[in-house]
Design a protein around this motif. Structure first.
Motif, short mmCIF file in Angstrom:
data_model
loop_
_atom_site.label_atom_id
_atom_site.label_comp_id
_atom_site.label_asym_id
_atom_site.label_seq_id
_atom_site.Cartn_x
_atom_site.Cartn_y
_atom_site.Cartn_z
N ASP A 122 5.73 -9.06 -1.20
CA ASP A 122 5.60 -8.06 -0.12
C ASP A 122 6.40 -6.75 -0.73
O ASP A 122 7.14 -6.78 -1.42
N VAL A 123 5.73 -5.73 -0.31
CA VAL A 123 6.51 -4.43 -0.33
C VAL A 123 6.63 -3.38 0.59
O VAL A 123 5.71 -3.90 1.63
N SER A 124 7.50 -2.84 0.76
CA SER A 124 7.51 -1.90 2.00
C SER A 124 7.89 -0.55 1.30
O SER A 124 8.48 -0.57 0.45
N TYR A 125 7.41 0.66 2.14
CA TYR A 125 7.72 1.84 1.17
C TYR A 125 7.56 2.92 2.48
O TYR A 125 7.31 2.60 3.79
N ARG A 126 8.38 4.09 2.11
CA ARG A 126 8.45 5.15 3.32
C ARG A 126 8.44 6.42 2.29
O ARG A 126 8.75 6.69 1.21
N LEU A 127 7.43 7.24 2.64
CA LEU A 127 7.16 8.55 2.11
C LEU A 127 8.29 9.63 2.16
O LEU A 127 8.99 9.80 3.16
N ILE A 128 8.80 10.02 1.11
CA ILE A 128 10.07 10.95 1.09
C ILE A 128 9.46 12.27 2.00
O ILE A 128 8.48 12.61 1.57
N ASP A 129 10.25 12.84 2.68
CA ASP A 129 9.89 13.93 3.33
C ASP A 129 8.88 13.91 4.62
O ASP A 129 8.47 14.73 4.93
N LYS A 130 8.45 12.78 4.89
CA LYS A 130 7.33 12.60 5.75
C LYS A 130 7.74 11.32 6.60
O LYS A 130 8.40 10.49 6.18
N ASP A 131 7.32 11.54 7.83
CA ASP A 131 7.47 10.52 8.80
C ASP A 131 6.47 9.28 8.67
O ASP A 131 5.83 9.23 9.84
N MET A 132 6.44 8.57 7.69
CA MET A 132 5.33 7.59 7.29
C MET A 132 5.93 6.51 6.58
O MET A 132 6.58 6.83 5.63
N ALA A 133 5.82 5.16 7.00
CA ALA A 133 6.15 4.06 6.41
C ALA A 133 4.90 3.21 6.36
O ALA A 133 4.05 3.03 7.12
N GLY A 134 4.98 2.01 5.42
CA GLY A 134 4.04 1.17 5.29
C GLY A 134 4.41 -0.04 4.64
O GLY A 134 5.53 -0.28 4.10
N GLU A 135 3.40 -1.30 4.30
CA GLU A 135 3.78 -2.13 3.92
C GLU A 135 2.35 -2.72 3.03
O GLU A 135 1.37 -2.29 3.18
#
Length: 102
Positions: A22-35
């Motif tokens: 599994d990976v999770s991530y968050r875009l820097i400077d944006k209100d968006m995350a995902g897996e």
């Protein structure tokens, strides 16, 4: 050195290791995350699949969570360098280069 040419994968600077975690991530400077799911890993970057279309050049805070408790998670800032659509608008393969470990 032998006279035989090397396969393309062997010409890389870093050996790629096949993974399935599994990976999770968050875009820097944006209100968006995902897996998603990591598919391979090297000393230079990671290849993962997700259902979000990410633009090349995007900077992410990425967390890779191995299934084995004996392997520590990896948290890093990465830059998306390659995006390939795998399943028409539903699954994307993301190639990302490590910038720094967090």
């Amino acid at each position: 050195m032998s006279g035989q040419p090397r396969d393309y994968d062997e010409k890389r600077d870093f050996i790629r290791m096949t993974v399935d975690c599994d990976v999770s991530y968050r875009l820097i400077d944006k209100d968006m995350a995902g897996e998603g799911r990591a598919r391979n890993l090297s000393g230079r970057g990671v290849l993962f699949q997700t259902n979000h279309l990410l633009a090349p050049g995007s900077i992410l805070e990425l967390s890779i969570r191995p299934q084995s408790a004996s392997i520590a998670p990896l948290n890093a800032r990465v830059e998306v360098v390659r995006v390939e659509e795998i399943d028409a608008g539903r699954l994307y393969e993301i190639g990302a280069m490590f910038h720094e470990q967090l």
